[in-house]
Scaffold this motif. Structure first.
Motif, short mmCIF file in Angstrom:
data_model
loop_
_atom_site.label_atom_id
_atom_site.label_comp_id
_atom_site.label_asym_id
_atom_site.label_seq_id
_atom_site.Cartn_x
_atom_site.Cartn_y
_atom_site.Cartn_z
N GLY A 7 35.70 14.89 13.62
CA GLY A 7 35.39 15.29 12.25
C GLY A 7 33.91 15.47 12.03
O GLY A 7 33.48 16.44 11.38
N GLN A 11 32.17 18.98 11.03
CA GLN A 11 31.41 19.05 9.79
C GLN A 11 29.97 19.51 10.03
O GLN A 11 29.46 20.38 9.33
CB GLN A 11 31.42 17.70 9.08
N GLN A 30 37.76 19.31 10.33
CA GLN A 30 37.14 18.10 9.80
C GLN A 30 38.12 17.37 8.87
O GLN A 30 38.30 16.16 8.95
CB GLN A 30 35.83 18.44 9.07
N GLY A 31 38.78 18.11 7.99
CA GLY A 31 39.76 17.52 7.07
C GLY A 31 40.94 16.93 7.80
O GLY A 31 41.41 15.83 7.51
N ARG A 32 41.44 17.67 8.80
CA ARG A 32 42.58 17.17 9.59
C ARG A 32 42.20 15.89 10.33
O ARG A 32 43.00 14.96 10.46
CB ARG A 32 43.02 18.25 10.57
N GLN A 34 40.04 13.69 9.33
CA GLN A 34 40.03 12.61 8.34
C GLN A 34 41.44 12.08 8.11
O GLN A 34 41.66 10.86 8.12
CB GLN A 34 39.49 13.12 7.00
N VAL A 57 38.96 9.14 0.49
CA VAL A 57 39.11 10.56 0.86
C VAL A 57 39.58 11.37 -0.35
O VAL A 57 39.05 12.46 -0.62
CB VAL A 57 40.10 10.71 2.04
N ASN A 62 33.92 16.67 -1.43
CA ASN A 62 33.99 17.69 -0.38
C ASN A 62 35.40 17.94 0.15
O ASN A 62 35.60 18.85 0.95
CB ASN A 62 33.10 17.28 0.80
N ALA A 63 36.37 17.14 -0.28
CA ALA A 63 37.73 17.26 0.27
C ALA A 63 38.41 18.53 -0.23
O ALA A 63 38.33 18.87 -1.41
CB ALA A 63 38.55 16.04 -0.12
N THR A 64 39.08 19.20 0.69
CA THR A 64 39.86 20.38 0.33
C THR A 64 41.14 19.94 -0.37
O THR A 64 41.55 18.77 -0.25
CB THR A 64 40.23 21.20 1.58
N VAL A 67 43.49 18.26 2.06
CA VAL A 67 43.06 16.91 2.44
C VAL A 67 43.36 15.93 1.31
O VAL A 67 43.85 14.82 1.56
CB VAL A 67 41.58 16.89 2.84
#
Length: 168
Positions: A7, A11, A30-32, A34, A57, A62-64, A67
């Motif tokens: 991650g 990032q 990066q999200g995956r 996390q 999280v 910044n989380a999509t 995520v």
């Protein structure tokens, strides 16, 4: 550790990218990573740490959306482990309604809504509702890993009731 390192790598490289598509792919990785960190905590049954991790999280700026949906599902799984079936059900329902565009997480939430209904003895017609959710996952999200799990749950049959008769 490996998920955290992957991650961080994704990032930091995303920040340096000018290619928008590549940047989006790196942020997705990066999200995956996390979510995988949190899933490792769930597998280890480290419920307190998993809850803390997923809450952090889910609140990250910044989380999509995917995520966030995964983190909210993680919190739902923690609630399920605590046998707070009603609270877990509502957590998964929020994911299903608010993050319906995240197919995998919606499938996951729907699957776990079925688990909640099946385990909650206070839920009227819980077993039937559980089966309905499992069928929805199997039909609507047939390509998701959750569909296989749902089909497996639908094949489970309760033990037959034994009836004793006094007649000869």
């Amino acid at each position: 550790t490996a998920y955290r390192e992957a991650g961080s790598f994704a990032q930091s490289n995303a920040a340096a990218q000018s290619d928008k598509a590549l940047k989006e792919q790196l942020l997705a990785i990066q999200g995956r990573s996390q979510l995988s960190q949190g899933e490792a905590l769930l597998k280890a049954e480290n419920w307190t740490e998993a809850r803390r991790f997923f809450e952090q999280v889910a609140q990250s700026a910044n989380a999509t959306p995917t995520v966030v949906a995964g983190a909210l599902c993680g919190i739902g799984e923690v609630l399920l482990s605590e046998e707070k079936f009603h609270d877990a059900y509502h957590q998964f329902a929020l994911v299903r309604v608010n993050h319906y565009l995240s197919r995998n997480e919606t499938a996951r939430a729907t699957y776990f809504m079925g688990i909640c209904c099946g385990k909650d003895s206070k839920e009227p017609n819980g077993k039937r509702k559980a089966n309905d959710y499992f069928k929805e996952v199997a039909d609507r999200y047939a390509d998701a890993v959750w569909a296989d799990r749902a089909r497996s749950k639908m094949r489970e049959r309760p033990a037959p009731r034994v009836r004793f008769s006094n007649s000869k």
